[in-house]
Design an enzyme around this catalytic site. Structure first.
Site, mmCIF file in Angstrom:
data_model
loop_
_atom_site.group_PDB
_atom_site.id
_atom_site.type_symbol
_atom_site.label_atom_id
_atom_site.label_comp_id
_atom_site.label_asym_id
_atom_site.label_seq_id
_atom_site.Cartn_x
_atom_site.Cartn_y
_atom_site.Cartn_z
ATOM 1 N N HIS A 184 -2.843 -0.495 -3.524
ATOM 2 C CA HIS A 184 -3.248 0.911 -3.361
ATOM 3 C C HIS A 184 -4.121 1.413 -4.510
ATOM 4 C CE1 HIS A 184 -3.202 5.141 -2.431
ATOM 5 N NE2 HIS A 184 -2.726 5.394 -3.636
ATOM 6 N N ASP A 229 0.858 -1.179 0.000
ATOM 7 C CA ASP A 229 0.000 0.000 0.000
ATOM 8 C C ASP A 229 0.900 1.237 0.000
ATOM 9 O OD1 ASP A 229 -2.298 1.487 -0.036
ATOM 10 O OD2 ASP A 229 -2.958 0.952 1.973
ATOM 11 N N GLU A 245 0.165 4.699 1.262
ATOM 12 C CA GLU A 245 0.119 5.794 2.234
ATOM 13 C C GLU A 245 1.245 5.690 3.259
ATOM 14 O OE1 GLU A 245 -2.509 4.097 1.248
ATOM 15 O OE2 GLU A 245 -4.002 5.545 0.529
ATOM 16 N N HIS A 272 -0.746 1.717 6.850
ATOM 17 C CA HIS A 272 -1.072 2.955 7.575
ATOM 18 C C HIS A 272 -2.093 2.646 8.657
ATOM 19 C CE1 HIS A 272 -4.737 2.688 5.231
ATOM 20 N NE2 HIS A 272 -3.958 2.426 4.197
ATOM 21 N N HIS A 298 -6.737 5.806 7.399
ATOM 22 C CA HIS A 298 -8.069 5.520 6.860
ATOM 23 C C HIS A 298 -8.243 4.004 6.776
ATOM 24 C CE1 HIS A 298 -5.536 4.962 3.337
ATOM 25 N NE2 HIS A 298 -6.518 4.268 2.791
ATOM 26 N N GLU A 333 -6.713 -1.611 8.114
ATOM 27 C CA GLU A 333 -6.619 -2.573 7.011
ATOM 28 C C GLU A 333 -5.679 -3.714 7.405
ATOM 29 O OE1 GLU A 333 -5.412 -0.074 3.745
ATOM 30 O OE2 GLU A 333 -7.276 1.075 3.864
#
Ligand SMILES: [Zn+2]
Length: 277
Positions: A60, A8, A10, A105, A116, A135
């Site tokens: 992502h 991912d 972020e 993240h 998020h 996540e």
């Protein structure tokens, strides 16, 4: 030994701002190189540690961010949408010994750089069996059902702290220290690559498939920032309204649970309003 890297953006080196992770922006063009550097460092470290195979799963947004041409030639990359298990697609075939979460993240409603859970801002909280879920936590439960341990986590320092809850023994690399949602003290790509490579080398020793964990049924609760989003997602079978801005559903296992979550977020993202006021 086969390693799956769920990548991912972020939580990648240097990333602190929405434009850094939005495909098409000049900042994204710059940051995707640093994202690729993080992922390639993990690839190299896993091969150093004895892996025979490394599959990178782009996790992502549009799932086409990494620069394939800059990855070590021994790696393979799964790029693009649509994938049944989304961020951890590939974990379900019985041939993966360990999964690494690179560039992860913190979750919705938590502190952390660009924190998020799937949808930025529109989802204000997710709970898995009453535990606030990132996540990482959700995907770790999916992987556990297939007997695959999480062996490495990279991201900001908050993501690494979050990972203590779902992957306590896995090495963690904080590529930046959280200051605010849009600010972090960042380390250079050369420095983070060296740290990630060393951590992945160690992490390879943890890549040992275990008995599948059947912890279900699981209840997932989702809180939105707007009432109409909660209403919209009740079209997904099994999803019920539990509050003005909240829904919940129960799945027999995380395999179903994560796919229902994907359906909920897809419907919700189509129902988000333009800005006005
Ligand atoms: Zn992302």
């Amino acid at each position: 030994m086969k390693i799956l890297i769920s990548a991912d953006m972020e939580g990648a080196t240097g990333v602190t701002w929405p434009a850094d992770v939005l495909p098409g922006t000049p900042q994204w063009e710059r940051c995707r190189a640093m994202f690729t550097s993080d992922v390639n460092a993990a690839v190299l470290g896993f091969f150093d540690g004895g892996a025979d195979e490394v599959l990178v799963n782009e996790a992502h947004w549009t799932m086409r961010n990494l620069l394939l041409e800059r990855l070590d030639e021994r790696a393979q990359m799964l790029t693009g949408r649509h994938k049944a298990l989304s961020m951890v697609e590939g974990v379900q075939h019985g041939d993966v010994d360990g999964v690494a979460f690179v560039g992860y993240h913190a979750g919705a409603g938590m502190e952390g750089v660009l924190a998020h859970t799937y949808l930025a801002n529109s989802i204000t909280g997710v709970w898995l069996d009453d535990v606030r879920a990132s996540e990482g936590l959700l995907n770790a439960h999916v992987a556990a059902e297939f007997g695959v341990p999480v062996v490495l986590v990279t991201g900001d320092d908050v993501a690494c702290e979050d990972a203590l809850g779902y992957a306590p023994v896995a090495p963690k690399v904080a590529v930046k220290d959280h200051v605010s949602r849009y600010a972090a003290v960042c380390r250079t790509p050369d420095r983070t690559a060296a740290a990630i490579r060393a951590a992945a080398r160690k992490a390879a020793a943890l890549a040992v498939r275990h008995e599948p964990v059947h912890g279900g049924p699981h209840t997932v609760a989702v809180e939105f920032d707007a009432e109409h989003l909660a209403q919209a997602v009740t079209v997904v079978p099994g999803v019920t309204r539990t509050g003005e801005r909240r829904v919940a559903y129960t799945s027999p296992a995380m395999y179903e649970g994560i796919r229902t979550f994907k359906a909920v977020t897809t419907i919700a993202s189509a129902a988000i309003e333009e800005q006005y006021g």
